[in-house]
Design a protein around this motif. Structure first.
Motif, short mmCIF file in Angstrom:
data_model
loop_
_atom_site.label_atom_id
_atom_site.label_comp_id
_atom_site.label_asym_id
_atom_site.label_seq_id
_atom_site.Cartn_x
_atom_site.Cartn_y
_atom_site.Cartn_z
N ILE F 127 41.69 37.28 41.85
CA ILE F 127 42.23 37.93 43.06
C ILE F 127 43.28 37.03 43.69
O ILE F 127 44.37 37.48 44.07
CB ILE F 127 41.08 38.24 44.05
CG1 ILE F 127 40.18 39.34 43.44
CG2 ILE F 127 41.62 38.66 45.40
CD1 ILE F 127 38.98 39.70 44.28
N GLU F 237 37.92 44.04 36.39
CA GLU F 237 37.63 44.82 37.58
C GLU F 237 38.46 44.44 38.79
O GLU F 237 38.83 45.28 39.60
CB GLU F 237 36.14 44.66 37.90
CG GLU F 237 35.62 45.70 38.84
CD GLU F 237 34.10 45.64 38.93
OE1 GLU F 237 33.43 45.88 37.91
OE2 GLU F 237 33.61 45.32 40.02
N GLU F 238 38.78 43.14 38.92
CA GLU F 238 39.50 42.73 40.13
C GLU F 238 40.85 43.44 40.24
O GLU F 238 41.27 43.81 41.34
CB GLU F 238 39.74 41.21 40.14
CG GLU F 238 38.49 40.39 40.38
CD GLU F 238 37.85 39.94 39.07
OE1 GLU F 238 38.09 40.59 38.02
OE2 GLU F 238 37.13 38.94 39.09
N MET F 240 41.69 46.40 39.19
CA MET F 240 41.43 47.77 39.63
C MET F 240 41.04 47.81 41.11
O MET F 240 41.50 48.68 41.85
CB MET F 240 40.30 48.32 38.76
CG MET F 240 39.82 49.68 39.12
SD MET F 240 38.51 50.20 37.95
CE MET F 240 37.12 49.22 38.53
N LEU F 241 40.23 46.86 41.54
CA LEU F 241 39.79 46.90 42.94
C LEU F 241 40.94 46.60 43.90
O LEU F 241 41.06 47.21 44.96
CB LEU F 241 38.62 45.94 43.16
CG LEU F 241 37.36 46.26 42.36
CD1 LEU F 241 36.21 45.35 42.80
CD2 LEU F 241 36.94 47.71 42.49
#
Lengths: 312, 312, 312, 312, 312, 312
Positions: F127, F237-238, F240-241
């Motif tokens: 992130i 996932e990061e 996408m989030l």
């Protein structure tokens, strides 16, 4: 005499009832049963007939009058009846369907008489003649049809009952606001829902007809006014204004009126229709409510519950 | 020849123009003036006529053809014309209104010819006969009226232009989705807006009639179908379905349709009407837009601006 | 050969079926059971398996092909099947999943062939190359995925079936309205739903992926166009316009499009998508309806029922 | 005697008028002017006073009575007056503000008398005492305030005029639907808008007070009922029901009622308020309309125009 | 110690539980049963008691503490318990209701202590005195009531828990935006929901009272502020502003606020209320969700599911 | 030193001003004029330049710094300036554009410094790296762009000013609700509006770019995150989030977010954005309001006026 809705949970009864609806099913274990909706003038309840055969299905179609013994129990917060004995009525018992379906408090003849009085206050001959002509053409159905399939005035002769009640309210309002044209207002009240006699299937077990679904009572009635004017060879503004009264009586496009009211009398017709329909729903719902409690939710009143004061 | 809309700010012109609208006013200092909207086939502009007298008011009512000299200036982001000379046209100059109002690209006769070809693909005699009957009754107006007072196809013969374009699109869609019934679809397209010939006042200076406001072209047309069926002694489902096609072609109650489409062909009629109307608006707005820029806002397209790509 | 949906209430059957979904429950009396949704190409039905043990749960997970004997009964107005015998299919019986799931009428190869033809009408090299590049990258999934989890084109190869149908409609419309840019329109049609191959889980038992839920096929596709342009080293207006076509194809913000259409071709893409999806739903619903009756309610068409005329 | 609104474009007049509003401006050329809104009982018009100095500003503040000579002209479709002479009224001319502001047709004393009669039909002592107590406390303002700043009953004593008219309508309705509780209905009608005497600034030049803006007449009145009950040492259901009548009389949350009606009488209060307000607006708008024409648009009636039939 | 919600499907338990709700029914075969909702601090589950008699109904009304043995099974996707043994608790077992109902994590005394600290930052004596006065009058209920019947802070002392959490958030925001008036903001936070102690029935088995339904906590509180100001003989702008804070805290008319916020502090109060309520709902829903999965749908958050990231 | 907005009606001034916008017009009498919008750091006013020629148009394009003498008058309730003297600034006077445009109170370097501190509280390397990468790429524009073309933070460096203020609020909230993930929340705050540096044209005379109109800052930013992740070779996932945080930060589809928030941190991001933007608008509007009065209407706050209490 005690009627179906007067019995409480746990009480036993023996009554003549009309099969309003009959459907068949199979339990998950594989045996057949029937679900009956049985009614008298006071209302209707569901019942199950277990382990049924083809014979039962033939004996008990919807529309049959039966003599039923049983008792009342509660299931998921609603009363149901448990059938202990059932048989078709015998001719000699002299029970007819009209003994078992709810209807207006006054007879259709009395209501029609009351309605006809309002013509005496109308002065414009074109408006009067068209209104009489349409009414005459559909008089028989107009006197027996309900005003709706449910919610308000949904009983035999409910349509004329609703119209007469609206006429009385219309007269009060026109007396208080003298600028209102009584010809237009009364004719609008009388004609606004006559199209229901084509939109709906009949006074009992009422459903929408195909024409009712595809065209609707508003457009049906506008057509009928055209026809009446053609047949009477009347033309001119009155025809158009009567059509507008009918077209706009639902008040808004999203409520099914292709035009919003653009006549003072059309605006008032919409209010009068509303008040009479809602008083009918409210009286019915509050009639089943105890003082100091809230009524069941009334769907067409935005699903609201109404409170019944605990004092008189 | 250069037309009104071809002149840019600062250019002078000398043109025959039609007074589309004429209103009078008084300046805050007390002198009279007239505001004229002047048009030719290419479009219209506003102009002021200063220090006017009663004589001017009589000489230049709306509908007059005039010869105007002047130039173009910009006022609040819109072009206006400044009148330097103006006089009524002389008969010997041979200018008629039809030379000055926009109209369909094809002649109304050609368009009608094209329309009539679609009857050959229709098979159901009831649908065909009702459609022909209604069309025949209103043929003259149908061939000259606009489809609307503004926004799309708002020119002489705009209505038939719109209908023929919709028929072509309808044919393409029916060829791709063969389950569509061409009788219903074509008849629906032809009839859906015929009521406009009563709703609107005429091909030029078009306004809503009283009947247009109070009843609307949808209900007017439903009545006309009833009349046609009565006159042809046709009854049955086709009459009802044609009425439903017309009744539901605005798609939703809040857009003026008392019933939503409940026929596959009615659903498609609504789409076809929409596509043809919107292509007309888009082509018009983008025709006035430079590549790489956004068009003016188009009100009936949710007030959106559209981008014109900078490449071909 | 008779398929699952061809059997009527009371009939017995013996069929190969796919377990679409399997869940376990306990009766109020405490015994275990399974609820199975079983399907073949014609559709699916619910069934109960009573008095189940752990063994059953292991034997019959979702995705298993089984041979089932039983009969059809009705429960609350919907058909169900009663299982009398059930066993997993044997390998030698040679039944594969693709024999039991619905799919497009044409093979995916034929559909892809048809799609590729449309590239020949495209002229802008940037638009063509980006479209081809994205398509190539996802070709395998694009040829087998459904267009949605339910409602329309929700079968194997439903996505390409939908896209090819839209391309044909798009061509018709572009031929009628020649101002439309075919490069943009065709590319928009081809690309608009390719993001579904990431939004959805696969061709069978289709569900939303986490990325589908959190990002959605529109934004997924906009990203893919960025990537394609970067990889092909294309920049310029075409990239932006293709992204806009995809971004705006749901038509309104409240329908999931972050931008409303601002290109003529984007406006048309939205209509074409709508027409093709709705014709698919209408044909399916009316295929199950008898002439002269109303279809079941179609949720994405505002929950309307549609009438099937009683004449051809 | 001819009043301001009786003069047509081009006519000259000499009238006593009240300055309803006075604002100053500067022309783009730099000279000062004043814009006055001048009224008598018949209505109001705009006027300009050119080349003004500080002296004019002091001489003609809003609230001044003036004698004006001038004529009427039209500007952007609305009548205006051109002032040719103006001077403040002299005391000996004996003109007071009440001669120049519109007011109810009946005197406030007569209206109050009529209102008090309705108490005789009320039977519940708690409801009666609270209603009388609140009314007594605000009697002076209640008799002179308008019911609104514009739209309906927006004149001196408009509030009591509206309430008395509603009481008469309420009585008619309660007579037709005898299940209605007259105590609640009448008390609700009397109390529903008393809060306006705090929400609004006064009978002339009426504006919203800060408390009106921040709290509103509904909550103001609910507080007053609490105070009245405390002062009279009344507690119990009646207090709560009166508060509910006031709270819910706008009908819906989005119209400013924190609760929707949950009493039959509250539902009717909302209708009665609506009918009386709308009849007032309609009579006013149609009073200015010629037969066979449409009225101006009436904003609170969804901005509709209403048609005035061409026959009596 | 393991609590009710800690048991998984198939596990057996033996627990003290509170009967939250008890209703009786009759099976279609005619035998009686009871449906109980049983709870401890961790949550609640449904259970059936079969073949019940009048004795069971008397023994197990809602509000009874019972010792129950049984196991957990799943029914339609929700856990239920199967009762194998049940008896009323004995006094000597020393279990009280407060052991079985969920409550705030901190004691009500600690929460009240924390709340009182915020008065030290308030400077305006009128605002402080009114706030203290109202709080003192309702202190006992304020410390034990929930903030709502469900959704958020719906446990014993949930109201004060919510208010203290909002005060802390309010202080952070006021420190970052120093133009906010802390007197108004803190007083608004403390007072905004005190009316719930009259709107709701109590801390356990919480329902709406009749007054709650007909008047609502907002108007109840506005009345209480009037009373407090009267009793303290405080008048002036502060009273009105505190009432406005309470009146407008739902933010919009359609959410039950008769006025939208018109004070900066009222706007912020609405946000702070929202954030604290939603964080409470989100933490609760995500507490039951596994990483990498979506939560159940949360109705007051527009029925959305929330994703719990798979990383910390 | 006294600035433009400090002058009241009637006062004369002599100021350096920036021509924000310049348009030309022609009076109805035919002479040319220019309308200038002139600004300094305190705000802007309109002015007319009469009887202009081509020379004026060349001398005073938008973006020119001028020295203007004149006075202030009121026109239709808004202040305007009357120009008495005007000339372009001379180089030796040493006035630069940054002296005349409003900007954040702190310098962009100080703001950037403050922003960078928040990275120290972030722990997730994926992130952090993506966020830093995007920020670095657009750092120069990010430090100077406004956050919007009007309404809030619409000044030089308004974007970073808004983001830093949101980060501080985000930290407070995350400290109070420790279940919030600071990595996601801070990264979401930093990234959510970076797309504005492409959506908008620049720090002065800010307008939407074509890409801003057609794609929008939300989709632009989602693309940039894809690019950053590709360039850094981060997947998982990061990515996408973070994209979901940006995609959903407008809260609802109808406000331009293709997905509603489905992460707790995304829900909070939406609130934090709202609070900071609205406090900025409220402080600005109330800064121009006298105590005891209502502010001007604030359009993005539902067009409400806000009251400024008369006490401190």
């Amino acid at each position: 005499m005690k009627k179906l809705m007067d019995y409480k949970v746990g009480e036993t009864f023996e009554l003549y009832l009309l099969i309003k609806q009959a459907t068949t099913g199979v339990t998950t274990q594989g045996s057949s049963f029937m679900t009956l909706i049985l009614q008298d003038k006071s209302g209707d309840l569901d019942a199950k007939l277990w382990d049924t055969t083809e014979k039962h299905v033939k004996l008990y179609p919807s529309g049959t009058i039966v003599k039923v013994g049983g008792d009342i129990h509660e299931y998921r917060g609603k009363n149901q009846m448990r059938i202990k004995s059932i048989r078709p009525v015998k001719e000699e018992e002299g029970i007819s369907i009209s003994d078992l379906v709810p209807s207006a408090l006054k007879s259709k003849e009395v209501l029609f008489e009351e309605l006809m009085q309002f013509f005496f206050e109308m002065e414009n001959p074109n408006i009067q003649r068209i209104t009489r002509h349409v009414l005459k053409k559909h008089e028989a159905e107009f006197k027996t049809y309900p005003a709706a399939t449910r919610n308000h005035h949904d009983y035999v002769s409910g349509l004329i009952d609703h119209v007469v009640s609206m006429l009385k309210l219309g007269k009060s309002i026109a007396d208080l606001y003298p600028s209102l044209n009584k010809d237009l207002l009364y004719a609008g009240i009388i004609l606004h829902d006559v199209g229901k006699v084509i939109e709906l299937s009949g006074p009992i077990g009422t459903q929408y007809t195909v024409e009712g679904n595809l065209i609707g009572h508003i457009s049906i009635m506008v057509n009928e006014i055209t026809r009446a004017a053609d047949e009477l060879e009347i033309s001119g503004e009155e025809v158009m204004l009567l059509q507008h009264m009918v077209l706009s009586h639902h008040g808004k496009e999203e409520w099914g009126s292709p035009k919003r009211p653009m006549l003072k009398e059309a605006e008032m017709l919409h209010y009068i229709d509303n008040i009479d329909a809602k008083m009918n729903m409210l009286d019915r719902a509050l009639g089943k409510t105890n003082p100091g409690e809230f009524s069941e939710r009334i769907f067409p009143l935005d699903n609201r519950s109404f409170y019944k004061p605990s004092f008189e």
